[in-house]
Design a protein around this motif. Structure first.
Motif, PDB file in Angstrom:
ATOM      1  N   ARG A   1       0.815  -1.217   0.000  1.00 31.46           N
ATOM      2  CA  ARG A   1       0.000   0.000   0.000  1.00 31.46           C
ATOM      3  C   ARG A   1       0.847   1.264   0.000  1.00 31.46           C
ATOM      4  O   ARG A   1       0.490   2.267  -0.607  1.00 31.46           O
ATOM      5  CB  ARG A   1      -0.911   0.000   1.239  1.00 31.46           C
ATOM      6  CG  ARG A   1      -1.944   1.117   1.237  1.00 31.46           C
ATOM      7  CD  ARG A   1      -2.794   1.081   2.484  1.00 31.46           C
ATOM      8  NE  ARG A   1      -1.988   1.347   3.678  1.00 31.46           N
ATOM      9  CZ  ARG A   1      -2.477   1.347   4.920  1.00 31.46           C
ATOM     10  NH1 ARG A   1      -3.760   1.046   5.117  1.00 31.46           N
ATOM     11  NH2 ARG A   1      -1.695   1.606   5.938  1.00 31.46           N
ATOM     12  N   ASP A   2       2.015   1.218   0.668  1.00 27.44           N
ATOM     13  CA  ASP A   2       2.829   2.423   0.828  1.00 27.44           C
ATOM     14  C   ASP A   2       4.208   2.309   0.190  1.00 27.44           C
ATOM     15  O   ASP A   2       5.018   3.241   0.295  1.00 27.44           O
ATOM     16  CB  ASP A   2       3.017   2.739   2.317  1.00 27.44           C
ATOM     17  CG  ASP A   2       1.692   2.916   3.036  1.00 27.44           C
ATOM     18  OD1 ASP A   2       0.824   3.603   2.468  1.00 27.44           O
ATOM     19  OD2 ASP A   2       1.534   2.365   4.140  1.00 27.44           O
TER      20      ASP A   2
ATOM     21  N   HIS B   1      11.026  -2.235   3.597  1.00 24.35           N
ATOM     22  CA  HIS B   1       9.570  -2.083   3.519  1.00 24.35           C
ATOM     23  C   HIS B   1       9.203  -0.817   2.744  1.00 24.35           C
ATOM     24  O   HIS B   1       8.236  -0.812   1.970  1.00 24.35           O
ATOM     25  CB  HIS B   1       8.974  -2.014   4.928  1.00 24.35           C
ATOM     26  CG  HIS B   1       7.491  -1.816   4.948  1.00 24.35           C
ATOM     27  ND1 HIS B   1       6.592  -2.826   4.686  1.00 24.35           N
ATOM     28  CD2 HIS B   1       6.748  -0.697   5.181  1.00 24.35           C
ATOM     29  CE1 HIS B   1       5.359  -2.353   4.772  1.00 24.35           C
ATOM     30  NE2 HIS B   1       5.424  -1.063   5.064  1.00 24.35           N
ATOM     31  N   SER B   2       9.978   0.252   2.947  1.00 24.59           N
ATOM     32  CA  SER B   2       9.689   1.512   2.259  1.00 24.59           C
ATOM     33  C   SER B   2      10.013   1.432   0.772  1.00 24.59           C
ATOM     34  O   SER B   2       9.322   2.023  -0.055  1.00 24.59           O
ATOM     35  CB  SER B   2      10.486   2.657   2.900  1.00 24.59           C
ATOM     36  OG  SER B   2      10.083   2.872   4.226  1.00 24.59           O
TER      37      SER B   2
ATOM     38  N   ILE C   1       7.495   2.311  -2.126  1.00 18.48           N
ATOM     39  CA  ILE C   1       8.023   3.262  -3.110  1.00 18.48           C
ATOM     40  C   ILE C   1       9.010   2.537  -4.011  1.00 18.48           C
ATOM     41  O   ILE C   1       9.830   1.737  -3.539  1.00 18.48           O
ATOM     42  CB  ILE C   1       8.727   4.442  -2.402  1.00 18.48           C
ATOM     43  CG1 ILE C   1       7.707   5.221  -1.569  1.00 18.48           C
ATOM     44  CG2 ILE C   1       9.418   5.359  -3.398  1.00 18.48           C
ATOM     45  CD1 ILE C   1       8.352   6.270  -0.668  1.00 18.48           C
TER      46      ILE C   1
ATOM     47  N   ARG D   1       5.007   7.973  -6.040  1.00 14.72           N
ATOM     48  CA  ARG D   1       5.528   6.782  -5.364  1.00 14.72           C
ATOM     49  C   ARG D   1       6.759   6.215  -6.093  1.00 14.72           C
ATOM     50  O   ARG D   1       7.124   5.060  -5.885  1.00 14.72           O
ATOM     51  CB  ARG D   1       4.423   5.730  -5.259  1.00 14.72           C
ATOM     52  CG  ARG D   1       3.274   6.158  -4.351  1.00 14.72           C
ATOM     53  CD  ARG D   1       2.234   5.061  -4.245  1.00 14.72           C
ATOM     54  NE  ARG D   1       2.770   3.842  -3.673  1.00 14.72           N
ATOM     55  CZ  ARG D   1       2.110   2.680  -3.638  1.00 14.72           C
ATOM     56  NH1 ARG D   1       0.893   2.592  -4.181  1.00 14.72           N
ATOM     57  NH2 ARG D   1       2.660   1.612  -3.103  1.00 14.72           N
TER      58      ARG D   1
END
Length: 566
Positions: free
Chosen positions: A48-49, A166-167, A51, A80
């Motif tokens: 969802r987040d 995760h990012s 990049i 993103r």
């Protein structure tokens, strides 16, 4: 803007996991990588987040890719996709968390110019040890330490590594062929948490002297076991010409007998720059028929780039002045600019010692490798600075250089600054230009090529603000240094318009309508007569040729033509 996908590209878009994409200049590697990232984001593959991170070495490439993304990707998806340099990404991490590795509450960037001065004369293990000491004791991070420190940080703080993974679940690494061993270690570290797509062209490997290795692609395959895609036969930059065919033949040294469309090779008589200027003027006259045009003049060395720049600005030898842009190594100009900024500041009792130390730093850092003469001269200036601090101004009268510095200080004290940063900068630089000592004149000459006051309004605005607040240029050095730090990581670049002179290495990541590749009798394409020297020269000329969209012209001395040109 939708892109047309061939069968090979459709297969790439449908493939998951690590990818290795090989292809020459203009083959569309970055385009398909951006399309792949956009699709993965749209299909929710990055969470969802998450990049998508695109990394390249050259800021010019980053700016070009950012423009490309704007044209082909919708705004919501583009937010993103982060486009950055390797150093810019690493600095973002280290600036926030690097203090965990050293004995300082925070870390600062050791600018390349400062690094040259503080590491002069050191090589190998001694150089690395000094870099590490500067980080441990002063919190100063040199560019060379970025990949090492990032790997240490993620090793010692696995939760931090997981958070960044995760990012950034997808990382695209451009110009992969130019990575050295430390940068490759950093990519492997990032690949533990993220999916990596490597983009590169083995034929554009021109940084062997910095550790680039021909085995890097095989190492990537062994480590990540990616799906491999090869676009080597595709060319969209100079379609309809024989430029890519010539550039590929340059690597092998095996040229076809027929002419290559868009490629010309000429010899010139004599040792001067007049024939080059004639060629530039002729090309510019032809290109000016279009509204926006670009011509690059690529040379083997910075000293030749500066000579061409200076010659073009003069009306001489029956040819008019024709101002051009120049891109040169920034270390010498930055150190020279530091000294100009020092002289803009209010005069203090320690100014003489500071000027001597500034001249010493310039001697050490103006060239990539300080000569023994430069090391000796810098030591002499620094020892005199120590005496001046201890004994005061009379110590300046004990040496020829000291007396020249004393004259410089008298002239500066007599100068009344106006509050106009551009005019005051030029006035102070003029004091250096007209000094009686060549060491000081050299500083003034390099300061002309810094161009910060002409190229960007940022430092000018900061100096003007300082004057408005205090009626002087207080901390001009600090203002200049902060602007230089921001400039190191800025992805913005002016479009290449008109004529620009630079070295072949500076042209990496750029493209132009036409290119002139010039060597003088003393700065040659082939710098070493051995196998590695010939390989390096051929790869450099491959890169030079593939910067051109329409036409590339090589110029070599008639008395001794380059042996690697057909």
């Amino acid at each position: 803007m939708p892109i047309q996908l061939c069968e090979l590209r459709r297969r790439l878009m449908a493939t998951t996991g690590p990818l290795l994409v090989r292809g020459g200049a203009g083959s569309g590697k970055t385009t398909i990588a951006l399309a792949k990232a956009s699709q993965d984001l749209a299909q929710g593959r990055l969470g969802r987040d998450g990049i998508a991170l695109f990394l390249s070495f050259a800021r010019a490439t980053v700016a070009r890719v950012a423009e490309q993304a704007t044209a082909m990707i919708d705004a919501a998806t583009r937010r993103r996709i982060e486009i950055n340099t390797y150093h810019g990404f690493a600095w973002n991490v280290l600036r926030s968390h690097g203090y965990l590795l050293c004995r300082q509450p925070g870390v600062s960037l050791l600018l390349p110019a400062q690094a040259r001065a503080r590491l002069a004369g050191l090589n190998g293990a001694a150089r690395f040890a000094r870099q590490r000491a500067l980080f441990d004791d002063e919190g100063l991070v040199s560019f060379d330490l970025f990949p090492t420190l990032l790997c240490e940080l993620f090793d010692q703080a696995p939760q931090l590594a997981q958070a960044y993974g995760h990012s950034y679940p997808l990382i695209m690494v451009d110009e992969f062929q130019d990575t050295n061993a430390l940068e490759w270690s950093m990519i492997q570290m990032l690949g533990r948490q993220s999916t990596v797509i490597a983009l590169g062209d083995p034929k554009q490997r021109i940084y062997d002297f910095k550790g680039a290795d021909p085995r890097r692609f095989d190492e990537f395959i062994a480590t990540f076991r990616p799906t491999v895609f090869d676009f080597a036969r595709e060319n969209r930059r100079s379609a309809g010409t024989g430029i890519t065919g010539f550039a590929d033949a340059m690597i092998a040294g095996n040229f076809q007998p027929q002419p290559y469309v868009g490629v010309t090779i000429g010899t010139y008589a004599g040792q001067g720059l007049r024939p080059l200027k004639q060629s530039i003027l002729q090309a510019a006259a032809r290109l000016r028929r279009t509204q926006e045009w670009s011509l690059a003049v690529l040379v083997p060395a910075n000293v030749l780039a500066v000579a061409v720049y200076d010659y073009m600005r003069q009306a001489i030898h029956g040819l008019p002045a024709y101002p051009v842009e120049i891109l040169v190594a920034s270390e010498g100009p930055a150190l020279a600019g530091h000294l100009v900024a020092l002289l803009l500041e209010p005069c203090t009792e320690e100014l003489g010692a500071l000027v001597l130390e500034g001249i010493a730093a310039f001697e050490l850092g103006r060239s990539e490798h300080a000569s023994q003469a430069a090391l000796t001269a810098a030591d002499r200036y620094n020892r005199l600075a120590v005496r001046v601090r201890a004994e005061g101004a009379p110590a300046l009268q004990t040496t020829v250089v000291g007396r020249a510095v004393a004259v410089l200080l008298e002239q500066r004290e007599a100068m009344e600054l106006s509050g106009d940063p551009v005019a005051d900068w030029r006035a102070v630089r003029g004091l250096l230009d007209f000094s009686g000592r060549s060491e000081i004149q050299a500083v003034g000459k390099d300061a002309r090529h810094m161009r910060l006051l002409r190229r960007g309004a940022q430092i000018e605005a900061r100096l003007a603000d300082a004057w408005r607040q205090s009626g002087c240029y207080r901390d001009a050095r600090g203002l200049l240094a902060s602007a230089l730090v921001e400039d190191q990581f800025s992805a913005t670049t002016r479009p290449q318009v008109g004529v620009t002179v630079m070295t072949i290495h500076k042209a990496k990541g750029k493209e132009f309508d036409e290119v002139i590749v010039f060597e003088s009798p003393y700065q040659r394409f082939l710098q070493r007569e051995d196998d590695e020297g010939r390989r390096s020269a051929r790869f450099n000329l491959h890169v030079a040729a593939t910067r051109a969209r329409r036409q590339v012209h090589f110029m070599t001395p008639a008395a001794a033509p380059s042996p690697i040109l057909p």
